[in-house]
Scaffold this active site. Structure first.
Site, PDB file in Angstrom:
ATOM      1  N   LYS A 159      23.187  12.375  42.225  1.00  0.00           N
ATOM      2  CA  LYS A 159      24.243  12.886  41.340  1.00  0.00           C
ATOM      3  C   LYS A 159      25.512  12.113  41.676  1.00  0.00           C
ATOM      4  O   LYS A 159      26.328  12.549  42.491  1.00  0.00           O
ATOM      5  CB  LYS A 159      24.401  14.393  41.536  1.00  0.00           C
ATOM      6  CG  LYS A 159      25.252  15.056  40.463  1.00  0.00           C
ATOM      7  CD  LYS A 159      25.156  16.571  40.563  1.00  0.00           C
ATOM      8  CE  LYS A 159      26.204  17.268  39.711  1.00  0.00           C
ATOM      9  NZ  LYS A 159      25.980  17.181  38.281  1.00  0.00           N
TER      10      LYS A 159
HETATM   11  C1  PLP Z   1      23.006  14.786  33.911  1.00  0.00           C
HETATM   12  C2  PLP Z   1      22.653  16.161  34.331  1.00  0.00           C
HETATM   13  N1  PLP Z   1      21.398  16.584  34.155  1.00  0.00           N
HETATM   14  C3  PLP Z   1      21.024  17.827  34.514  1.00  0.00           C
HETATM   15  C4  PLP Z   1      21.924  18.706  35.079  1.00  0.00           C
HETATM   16  C5  PLP Z   1      21.462  20.076  35.495  1.00  0.00           C
HETATM   17  O1  PLP Z   1      21.343  20.161  36.889  1.00  0.00           O
HETATM   18  P1  PLP Z   1      21.584  21.530  37.656  1.00  0.00           P
HETATM   19  O2  PLP Z   1      20.703  22.537  37.016  1.00  0.00           O
HETATM   20  O3  PLP Z   1      21.194  21.246  39.044  1.00  0.00           O
HETATM   21  O4  PLP Z   1      23.023  21.863  37.507  1.00  0.00           O
HETATM   22  C6  PLP Z   1      23.242  18.307  35.281  1.00  0.00           C
HETATM   23  C7  PLP Z   1      24.215  19.204  35.910  1.00  0.00           C
HETATM   24  O5  PLP Z   1      24.514  19.084  37.054  1.00  0.00           O
HETATM   25  C8  PLP Z   1      23.618  17.002  34.914  1.00  0.00           C
HETATM   26  O6  PLP Z   1      24.874  16.591  35.080  1.00  0.00           O
END
Ligand code: PLP
Length: 314
Positions: A159
């Site tokens: 991330k």
């Molecule tokens: C690109 C992206 N995909 C998916 C998610 C969903 O991830 P999570 O459920 O861990 O927040 C997020 C959010 O953080 C994101 O930014």
């Protein structure tokens, strides 16, 4: 969306005031995007403020740093504990927690290795990410003309702030064209994810979601929804999904920390199912929200109660 921030910020082991959480513009992160971060929700439950899946978010944060060769001076347990302390220090009932770890001010040039690693933990209040009505009524989305980052370009499993330049293109295009959000396709033209959400498709009683190989972030809400769907007896299939599945699906929904479980009522102006949140989406949404809000039994140990010593067992 304007944010209502909380006053105390955790920086490298100490609390500082929000207004002092600043950096020099010559910091490596500003020119080169060298930042890894997380987004975590703390829910107000009858037992007190609870952070949702603190262990998994801390693991993903540290793993994101590992991919980018960042050695941290704090352990996973210390970081998890610091997030609990952030909630307690700010006297918070519910919030969005944003840990950011980046390369600060040191040397000029691309090489990140000689710049200090800065860790900040911030918190603010965040309502419904895709709009107040989104969770109840669903949102109208489009398939983006921007593709998701291809394998072996930028790692999708990390991330990293840099990945969100791609997300910004997807989001801006969607908003400019009158949609709430955009869905990107992966390098091979299969469905990937939203600019800040994972995606699920319901068809013929089965639930489909893109596999990790489709350049998605391994979402923690996605993982939770897979668990809950299986518990409710659904078959969940992680695989490459053709774009046209979006148009002939019975239901489509987003998952994410910010978006929680948001139904999608149209894609590219083609109505999904009956054009309103479908029964499977609503069932999962209800189950998810009742757990995170402390109304249903937390049988998977997903909530870390802030008033108790942190027990995330790394
Ligand atoms: C690109 C992206 N995909 C998916 C998610 C969903 O991830 P999570 O459920 O861990 O927040 C997020 C959010 O953080 C994101 O930014």
């Amino acid at each position: 969306m304007a944010i209502k921030n909380f006053e105390k910020v955790w920086h490298n082991g100490k609390f500082i005031p929000w207004n002092e959480a600043t950096i020099h513009v010559a910091s490596h992160v500003v020119s080169y995007g060298s930042c890894l971060f997380e987004g975590i929700r703390c829910y107000d439950t009858p037992q007190g403020p609870c952070i949702f899946r603190l262990k998994e978010h801390t693991d993903r944060l540290v793993n994101s740093c590992k991919i980018y060769r960042m050695e941290l001076k704090f352990t996973r347990d210390q970081l998890a504990q610091a997030m609990v302390e952030l909630v307690l220090a700010n006297n918070i009932r519910h919030c969005y927690i944003r840990p950011v770890i980046f390369r600060g001010f040191g040397e000029a040039g691309v090489n990140p290795l000689n710049n200090p690693i800065e860790i900040y933990l911030l918190a603010w209040e965040w309502g419904k990410y895709l709009g107040e009505e989104a969770l109840r009524q669903g949102v109208d989305v489009c398939v983006s003309s921007w593709q998701r980052i291809a394998p072996n370009t930028l790692p999708a499993m990390a991330k990293s702030a840099a990945n969100y330049m791609n997300s910004q293109l997807i989001k801006m295009e969607a908003l400019t064209n009158g949609y709430t959000e955009g869905i990107s396709l992966d390098e091979s033209g299969h469905i990937s994810e939203g600019s800040g959400e994972n995606l699920f498709v319901v068809r013929g009683g089965k639930i489909f979601t893109p596999a990790l190989s489709s350049s998605i972030l391994p979402g923690i809400t996605r993982d939770s929804v897979i668990t809950l769907a299986q518990e409710l007896g659904y078959t969940v299939i992680e695989q490459a999904i053709a774009r046209e599945m979006l148009y002939i699906a019975d239901e489509v929904f987003f998952t994410g920390t910010a978006a929680e479980i948001t139904p999608i009522r149209s894609v590219d102006r083609i109505v999904v199912g009956k054009g309103r949140p479908g029964p499977t989406t609503l069932r999962l949404q209800e189950r998810f929200l009742s757990i995170v809000q402390g109304q249903a039994e937390d049988k998977y140990g997903w909530l870390s109660l802030c008033s108790q010593p942190v027990a995330v067992a790394h």
